[in-house]
Write a protein that holds these residues in place. Structure first.
Motif, PDB file in Angstrom:
ATOM      1  N   VAL A  12       0.836  -1.200   0.000  1.00  0.00           N
ATOM      2  CA  VAL A  12       0.000   0.000   0.000  1.00  0.00           C
ATOM      3  C   VAL A  12       0.869   1.247   0.000  1.00  0.00           C
ATOM      4  CG1 VAL A  12      -1.647   1.345   1.342  1.00  0.00           C
ATOM      5  CG2 VAL A  12      -1.972  -1.114   1.076  1.00  0.00           C
ATOM      6  N   GLY A  13       1.965   1.199   0.775  1.00  0.00           N
ATOM      7  CA  GLY A  13       2.873   2.344   0.818  1.00  0.00           C
ATOM      8  C   GLY A  13       3.524   2.600  -0.516  1.00  0.00           C
ATOM      9  N   VAL A  14       3.978   1.535  -1.206  1.00  0.00           N
ATOM     10  CA  VAL A  14       4.606   1.695  -2.513  1.00  0.00           C
ATOM     11  C   VAL A  14       3.611   2.226  -3.537  1.00  0.00           C
ATOM     12  CG1 VAL A  14       5.625   0.441  -4.439  1.00  0.00           C
ATOM     13  CG2 VAL A  14       6.397  -0.014  -2.113  1.00  0.00           C
ATOM     14  N   SER A  15       2.371   1.687  -3.507  1.00  0.00           N
ATOM     15  CA  SER A  15       1.381   2.136  -4.478  1.00  0.00           C
ATOM     16  C   SER A  15       0.999   3.593  -4.239  1.00  0.00           C
ATOM     17  CB  SER A  15       0.137   1.237  -4.413  1.00  0.00           C
ATOM     18  OG  SER A  15      -0.481   1.352  -3.144  1.00  0.00           O
ATOM     19  N   GLY A  16       1.116   4.041  -2.987  1.00  0.00           N
ATOM     20  CA  GLY A  16       0.783   5.420  -2.684  1.00  0.00           C
ATOM     21  C   GLY A  16       1.791   6.399  -3.246  1.00  0.00           C
ATOM     22  N   GLN A  19       4.162   6.402  -9.256  1.00  0.00           N
ATOM     23  CA  GLN A  19       3.553   7.302 -10.226  1.00  0.00           C
ATOM     24  C   GLN A  19       4.071   6.961 -11.608  1.00  0.00           C
ATOM     25  OE1 GLN A  19       4.565  11.472  -9.796  1.00  0.00           O
ATOM     26  NE2 GLN A  19       2.443  12.037 -10.178  1.00  0.00           N
ATOM     27  N   SER A  20       3.184   6.946 -12.572  1.00  0.00           N
ATOM     28  CA  SER A  20       3.567   6.660 -13.941  1.00  0.00           C
ATOM     29  C   SER A  20       3.602   7.941 -14.754  1.00  0.00           C
ATOM     30  CB  SER A  20       2.580   5.673 -14.579  1.00  0.00           C
ATOM     31  OG  SER A  20       2.614   4.427 -13.915  1.00  0.00           O
ATOM     32  N   SER A  21       4.456   7.960 -15.760  1.00  0.00           N
ATOM     33  CA  SER A  21       4.513   9.098 -16.669  1.00  0.00           C
ATOM     34  C   SER A  21       4.927   8.616 -18.049  1.00  0.00           C
ATOM     35  CB  SER A  21       5.487  10.166 -16.164  1.00  0.00           C
ATOM     36  OG  SER A  21       6.800   9.649 -16.068  1.00  0.00           O
ATOM     37  N   VAL A  22       4.477   9.325 -19.043  1.00  0.00           N
ATOM     38  CA  VAL A  22       4.873   9.067 -20.434  1.00  0.00           C
ATOM     39  C   VAL A  22       5.421  10.368 -21.001  1.00  0.00           C
ATOM     40  CG1 VAL A  22       3.255   7.184 -20.836  1.00  0.00           C
ATOM     41  CG2 VAL A  22       2.537   9.547 -21.253  1.00  0.00           C
ATOM     42  N   PHE A  58       8.991   3.990  -8.248  1.00  0.00           N
ATOM     43  CA  PHE A  58       8.788   3.153  -7.068  1.00  0.00           C
ATOM     44  C   PHE A  58       8.796   4.004  -5.804  1.00  0.00           C
ATOM     45  CE2 PHE A  58      10.716   0.239 -10.165  1.00  0.00           C
ATOM     46  CZ  PHE A  58       9.743  -0.742 -10.187  1.00  0.00           C
ATOM     47  N   SER A  59       9.549   5.096  -5.846  1.00  0.00           N
ATOM     48  CA  SER A  59       9.642   6.023  -4.725  1.00  0.00           C
ATOM     49  C   SER A  59      10.070   7.368  -5.269  1.00  0.00           C
ATOM     50  CB  SER A  59      10.652   5.511  -3.684  1.00  0.00           C
ATOM     51  OG  SER A  59      11.969   5.564  -4.205  1.00  0.00           O
ATOM     52  N   GLU A  60      10.273   8.317  -4.391  1.00  0.00           N
ATOM     53  CA  GLU A  60      10.729   9.634  -4.822  1.00  0.00           C
ATOM     54  C   GLU A  60      12.114   9.575  -5.444  1.00  0.00           C
ATOM     55  OE1 GLU A  60      10.284  13.692  -5.449  1.00  0.00           O
ATOM     56  OE2 GLU A  60       8.828  12.207  -4.750  1.00  0.00           O
ATOM     57  N   SER A  61      12.907   8.558  -5.064  1.00  0.00           N
ATOM     58  CA  SER A  61      14.295   8.478  -5.520  1.00  0.00           C
ATOM     59  C   SER A  61      14.557   7.403  -6.563  1.00  0.00           C
ATOM     60  CB  SER A  61      15.224   8.229  -4.313  1.00  0.00           C
ATOM     61  OG  SER A  61      15.080   9.244  -3.346  1.00  0.00           O
ATOM     62  N   PRO A 109      15.814  -0.176 -21.520  1.00  0.00           N
ATOM     63  CA  PRO A 109      15.313  -0.158 -20.143  1.00  0.00           C
ATOM     64  C   PRO A 109      16.381   0.415 -19.202  1.00  0.00           C
ATOM     65  CG  PRO A 109      15.984  -2.377 -20.732  1.00  0.00           C
ATOM     66  CD  PRO A 109      16.188  -1.531 -21.954  1.00  0.00           C
ATOM     67  N   LEU A 110      15.982   1.371 -18.377  1.00  0.00           N
ATOM     68  CA  LEU A 110      16.934   2.076 -17.514  1.00  0.00           C
ATOM     69  C   LEU A 110      16.448   2.093 -16.067  1.00  0.00           C
ATOM     70  CD1 LEU A 110      17.449   5.176 -19.835  1.00  0.00           C
ATOM     71  CD2 LEU A 110      19.146   3.372 -19.435  1.00  0.00           C
ATOM     72  N   LEU A 111      17.374   1.900 -15.141  1.00  0.00           N
ATOM     73  CA  LEU A 111      17.102   2.089 -13.720  1.00  0.00           C
ATOM     74  C   LEU A 111      17.533   3.509 -13.374  1.00  0.00           C
ATOM     75  CD1 LEU A 111      16.052   0.629 -11.200  1.00  0.00           C
ATOM     76  CD2 LEU A 111      18.430   0.038 -10.665  1.00  0.00           C
ATOM     77  N   LYS A 112      16.638   4.271 -12.768  1.00  0.00           N
ATOM     78  CA  LYS A 112      16.868   5.709 -12.578  1.00  0.00           C
ATOM     79  C   LYS A 112      16.852   6.082 -11.097  1.00  0.00           C
ATOM     80  CE  LYS A 112      14.931  10.151 -14.159  1.00  0.00           C
ATOM     81  NZ  LYS A 112      13.902  10.757 -15.053  1.00  0.00           N
ATOM     82  N   PHE A 113      17.856   6.848 -10.686  1.00  0.00           N
ATOM     83  CA  PHE A 113      17.953   7.377  -9.327  1.00  0.00           C
ATOM     84  C   PHE A 113      17.900   8.900  -9.408  1.00  0.00           C
ATOM     85  CE2 PHE A 113      20.162   3.344  -9.432  1.00  0.00           C
ATOM     86  CZ  PHE A 113      19.699   2.695  -8.302  1.00  0.00           C
ATOM     87  N   ARG A 114      17.138   9.529  -8.526  1.00  0.00           N
ATOM     88  CA  ARG A 114      17.035  10.991  -8.525  1.00  0.00           C
ATOM     89  C   ARG A 114      17.108  11.536  -7.105  1.00  0.00           C
ATOM     90  NH1 ARG A 114      11.888   9.671 -10.349  1.00  0.00           N
ATOM     91  NH2 ARG A 114      12.114  10.801 -12.309  1.00  0.00           N
ATOM     92  N   THR A 115      17.572  12.788  -6.990  1.00  0.00           N
ATOM     93  CA  THR A 115      17.616  13.458  -5.699  1.00  0.00           C
ATOM     94  C   THR A 115      16.270  14.135  -5.434  1.00  0.00           C
ATOM     95  OG1 THR A 115      18.489  15.485  -6.696  1.00  0.00           O
ATOM     96  CG2 THR A 115      20.091  13.852  -5.917  1.00  0.00           C
ATOM     97  N   LYS A 116      16.125  14.692  -4.238  1.00  0.00           N
ATOM     98  CA  LYS A 116      14.909  15.411  -3.884  1.00  0.00           C
ATOM     99  C   LYS A 116      15.107  16.903  -4.131  1.00  0.00           C
ATOM    100  CE  LYS A 116      13.579  12.006  -0.392  1.00  0.00           C
ATOM    101  NZ  LYS A 116      13.235  11.777   1.043  1.00  0.00           N
ATOM    102  N   GLY A 117      14.001  17.631  -4.106  1.00  0.00           N
ATOM    103  CA  GLY A 117      14.066  19.062  -4.326  1.00  0.00           C
ATOM    104  C   GLY A 117      13.276  19.493  -5.541  1.00  0.00           C
ATOM    105  N   GLU A 118      13.156  20.795  -5.753  1.00  0.00           N
ATOM    106  CA  GLU A 118      12.410  21.302  -6.905  1.00  0.00           C
ATOM    107  C   GLU A 118      13.123  20.958  -8.212  1.00  0.00           C
ATOM    108  OE1 GLU A 118      11.560  25.411  -6.547  1.00  0.00           O
ATOM    109  OE2 GLU A 118      10.258  25.177  -4.798  1.00  0.00           O
TER     110      GLU A 118
END
Length: 198
Positions: A12-16, A19-22, A58-61, A109-118
């Motif tokens: 439930v936490g992961v689904s919350g 987010q998908s995007s195209v 999967f998460s913000e990061s 197919p790519l695994l993506k890591f991102r930082t937080k912030g605007e």
């Protein structure tokens, strides 16, 4: 029972937060074959790269990205073309550019890591498979890495990325040039992207 409850809470936490995007990403590619000395003496080839992608967070990061693009990879060489002048028995020599290239539909197919912030910094990596756009042409495969910046404006995300794809496949295999020289792909990209989240 307790373990089942924990698993359900995690799902439930992961689904919350998922987010998908195209989106679309396009830009320029600078490619150059690598291999034997003869092929590496050529100049790089600059081409336009159109592409689309789907991304699942999967998460913000952490996210996974499936990209599809049309790419041309190759070299250009300095050459000379002999032109006969009817009024002069001596042949004139004009400089020309000779292009050797291959065109591919690339699945990435790519695994993506991102930082937080605007404004977020991101890095991604993964394999690629290039299917020849011509019947009987060679396929390419290898590994892709990239870094970039992205910024979200409500449901729209804009990005800029520098990417490299290093090919492992021998592109002269089963061709008329097989045995004369070896060539593998190496491409650098500067890409602009726009994605819509839902």
């Amino acid at each position: 029972m307790k373990n089942i409850a924990i698993v359900i809470c995690l799902l439930v936490g992961v689904s919350g937060i998922s987010q998908s995007s195209v989106g679309v990403e396009t830009g320029v590619s600078f490619s150059k074959f690598r291999g034997d000395a003869g092929i590496e003496n050529g100049k790089g080839l600059v081409t336009f790269v159109p592409g689309i992608f789907y991304e699942y967070k999967f998460s913000e990061s952490l996210a996974i990205k499936a990209a599809f693009s049309y790419q041309e990879k190759g070299n250009t060489f300095d050459g000379q073309l002999n032109i006969s002048d009817p009024g002069d028995p001596i042949f004139n020599q004009n400089d020309i550019d000779i292009q050797i290239s291959s065109k591919f539909y690339v699945i990435n197919p790519l695994l993506k890591f991102r930082t937080k912030g605007e404004t977020k910094f991101f890095a991604n990596a993964g394999p690629f498979l290039g299917l020849s756009s011509t019947s009987g042409g060679p396929s390419d495969y290898g590994f892709t890495t990239g870094v970039g910046l992205e910024r979200s404006i409500k449901k729209l995300t804009l990005s800029i990325e520098a990417r490299n794809s290093l090919g492992f496949a021998e592109l002269n295999r089963d061709s008329l040039l097989d045995g004369y020289f070896k060539k593998k792909s190496n491409s650098y990209y500067l890409l602009l992207g726009a994605a819509y989240s839902f």
